[in-house]
Design a protein around this motif. Structure first.
Motif, PDB file in Angstrom:
ATOM      1  N   ASP A  58       0.860  -1.226   0.048  1.00 18.71           N
ATOM      2  CA  ASP A  58       0.068   0.054  -0.153  1.00 18.71           C
ATOM      3  C   ASP A  58       0.684   1.342   0.070  1.00 18.71           C
ATOM      4  OD1 ASP A  58      -2.232  -1.523   0.147  1.00 18.71           O
ATOM      5  OD2 ASP A  58      -2.222  -1.598   2.252  1.00 18.71           O
ATOM      6  N   ALA A  59       1.988   1.079  -0.451  1.00 20.98           N
ATOM      7  CA  ALA A  59       3.062   2.488  -0.657  1.00 20.98           C
ATOM      8  C   ALA A  59       3.563   2.174  -1.873  1.00 20.98           C
ATOM      9  CB  ALA A  59       4.054   2.466   0.580  1.00 20.98           C
ATOM     10  N   ASN A  60       4.365   3.444  -2.160  1.00 22.54           N
ATOM     11  CA  ASN A  60       5.061   3.467  -3.441  1.00 22.54           C
ATOM     12  C   ASN A  60       6.473   2.629  -3.180  1.00 22.54           C
ATOM     13  OD1 ASN A  60       3.125   4.792  -5.175  1.00 22.54           O
ATOM     14  ND2 ASN A  60       3.639   6.766  -4.050  1.00 22.54           N
ATOM     15  N   THR A  88      11.436   8.062  -4.194  1.00 24.29           N
ATOM     16  CA  THR A  88      10.144   7.400  -4.191  1.00 24.29           C
ATOM     17  C   THR A  88       9.390   7.537  -5.593  1.00 24.29           C
ATOM     18  OG1 THR A  88       9.715   7.704  -1.826  1.00 24.29           O
ATOM     19  CG2 THR A  88       7.945   7.048  -2.882  1.00 24.29           C
ATOM     20  N   SER A 141       3.841   1.951   8.253  1.00 34.79           N
ATOM     21  CA  SER A 141       2.851   3.090   8.129  1.00 34.79           C
ATOM     22  C   SER A 141       3.583   4.379   7.722  1.00 34.79           C
ATOM     23  CB  SER A 141       2.182   3.440   9.407  1.00 34.79           C
ATOM     24  OG  SER A 141       2.861   3.551  10.460  1.00 34.79           O
ATOM     25  N   GLN A 144       4.107   4.904   3.943  1.00 40.69           N
ATOM     26  CA  GLN A 144       2.717   5.298   3.291  1.00 40.69           C
ATOM     27  C   GLN A 144       2.390   6.683   2.998  1.00 40.69           C
ATOM     28  OE1 GLN A 144       0.462   2.499   5.504  1.00 40.69           O
ATOM     29  NE2 GLN A 144       0.859   0.699   4.468  1.00 40.69           N
ATOM     30  N   ASN A 146       3.153  10.575   2.069  1.00 40.03           N
ATOM     31  CA  ASN A 146       3.773  11.390   0.785  1.00 40.03           C
ATOM     32  C   ASN A 146       5.194  12.053   1.207  1.00 40.03           C
ATOM     33  OD1 ASN A 146       2.337  10.313  -1.132  1.00 40.03           O
ATOM     34  ND2 ASN A 146       0.848  12.067  -0.844  1.00 40.03           N
TER      35      ASN A 146
END
Lengths: 296, 136
Positions: A58-60, A88, A141, A144, A146
């Motif tokens: 769930d993250a880049n 990222t 977390s 996740q 920006n």
């Protein structure tokens, strides 16, 4: 995964830095997070690039390079500076900060368990993704968020480690206990790391060779957070483990590699780490006059 | 301003470290070697292959401070001296393992013990200082 301009920029800079590698040799253990009690030899400067890439859930995906300059001030004191950043995917490339660390050997000889003391000051933004250590409740977390939200927040921390090492029958076993204090009003955070490694053979070859077994080390590493002063333990921490390898070329460059795996849901699934280092031996001799340099 | 402070700090570290290291080895370490270590025997003594391997290890790890010819560089001690020649293999093994950190010699405990014995085997093949190939 590396298709974005941000990754291309970071990789280009890494290539520019690594191409003119001189023919010198670095001695070190293959660990990425764990410190052994080996200090830099006095007068030597080690230059290294550590890289980490991962695709958190769930993250880049990201790539985090860390530039490391390590100098052996004396046989009992090593001082080191890190500069680090990250790129990222679908986000941005940012310089995340620096660290200044010192390691001291308090005892004048080796014991079955030899201690080294470590003190570090770091000024690093929350966008840091280098995972040079895990403390407190560090977890997935934070990956996740920006960069635009996390990068403006800069944390100033003091970190101390008790580094313990034993060497027997060619094995090195190292244990680190980490205590970190954010200098703003946050509680002490704790972490640990453990490593064990040995060369693939203990007896050196009588001939110069590139792929002799003595030039390879293999081992394993385990590390993670231990919560904070108010919530000590493994709950809501991230934990990683994985094999570690390194290869010291006769040309003097050491290559290290490790896939590391998250052991719980709060950890990133897989971290891919690499390190390339070389050692400029007796750099301070370059500052001596030629007559002193040649004196024996 | 920050950059200037960093440069000053780096210069201070470089200067103080070179001053601290200029203390010459004085041989007092020999008295610190326990009898048990002093009596240890080099299992590779006299083996030509071990000496050849020890030479390579020496050149990679030791020569930059002690010189390729082991005569010592920049106030760092010669390994062809009478003191080293008269030390037992066990005493040299103890020194390689523990170093003498406050006199500038780091421990080489990270090298496997067999490789440290190979270095000692090589050192035993060196002529004394002043002999042919040694320092006059």
């Amino acid at each position: 995964m590396f298709a974005s301009p941000a990754f291309a920029r970071v990789l280009s800079w890494a290539a520019v830095f690594l191409l003119p590698v001189p023919l010198l040799r670095a001695q070190e253990k293959p660990y990425f997070v764990t410190y052994s009690t080996d200090l830099e030899e006095p007068g030597n400067l080690e230059i290294a690039l550590k890289g980490l890439t991962a695709s958190p859930k769930d993250a880049n995906a990201f790539f985090s390079p860390t530039m490391e300059l390590e100098y052996g001030a004396t046989a009992w004191w090593t001082t080191e500076v890190y500069a680090q950043g990250q790129a990222t995917d679908n986000d941005s490339t940012v310089f995340t900060g620096f660290r200044f660390e010192n390691r001291f050997r308090p005892l004048p000889r080796e014991y079955f368990v030899t201690p080294v003391l470590y003190v570090e000051y770091e000024s690093v933004s929350r966008a840091d993704k280098s995972i040079l250590e895990v403390t407190g409740h560090d977890g997935i977390s934070s990956f996740q968020v920006n960069n635009s939200q996390s990068h403006p927040i800069v944390e100033h921390s003091l970190e101390s480690k008790l580094i313990l090492s034993s060497n027997f029958k060619g094995w090195n076993v190292s244990e680190n206990f980490i205590a970190e204090k954010n200098l703003s009003n946050e509680p002490w955070e704790f972490g640990y790391s453990l490593g064990a490694a040995r060369p693939l053979t203990l007896v050196a070859s009588s001939q110069r060779c590139t792929f002799c077994l003595q030039n390879f080390d293999a081992g394993a590493e385990l590390y993670g957070g231990l919560g904070t002063r108010y919530s000590f333990g493994l709950a809501q921490t991230s934990q990683y483990a994985g094999p570690v390898f390194d290869f010291r070329t006769p040309a003097g460059v050491t290559y290290s590699f490790s896939p590391q795996f998250g052991l719980n849901d709060n950890s990133i699934g897989t971290l891919w780490r690499f390190k390339i280092s070389y050692e400029v031996q007796q750099i301070r001799d370059l500052f001596k006059s030629p007559s002193k340099r040649n004196a024996q | 301003m920050k950059m200037r402070m960093l440069l000053v700090a780096a210069a201070a570290i470089l200067y103080s470290s070179s001053s601290l290291l200029m203390a010459e080895a004085d041989g007092k370490w020999l008295a610190r070697v326990p009898d048990e270590d002093k009596a240890r025997v080099n299992p590779l003594a006299g083996q030509a292959k071990a000496a050849a391997a020890g030479k390579i290890i020496f050149e990679e790890n030791c020569a930059r401070c002690h010189g390729v010819d082991a005569n010592g560089l920049h106030n760092r001690p010669s390994l062809r001296s009478e003191r080293v020649r008269h030390a037992t293999d066990g005493q040299l093994a103890w020194m390689l393992r523990n170093g003498n950190p406050y006199k500038g010699m780091p421990p080489w405990n990270s090298l496997p013990e067999q490789q440290r014995w190979q270095v000692i085997t090589y050192l035993r093949t060196l002529p004394p200082a002043g002999a042919a190939g040694g320092k006059p």
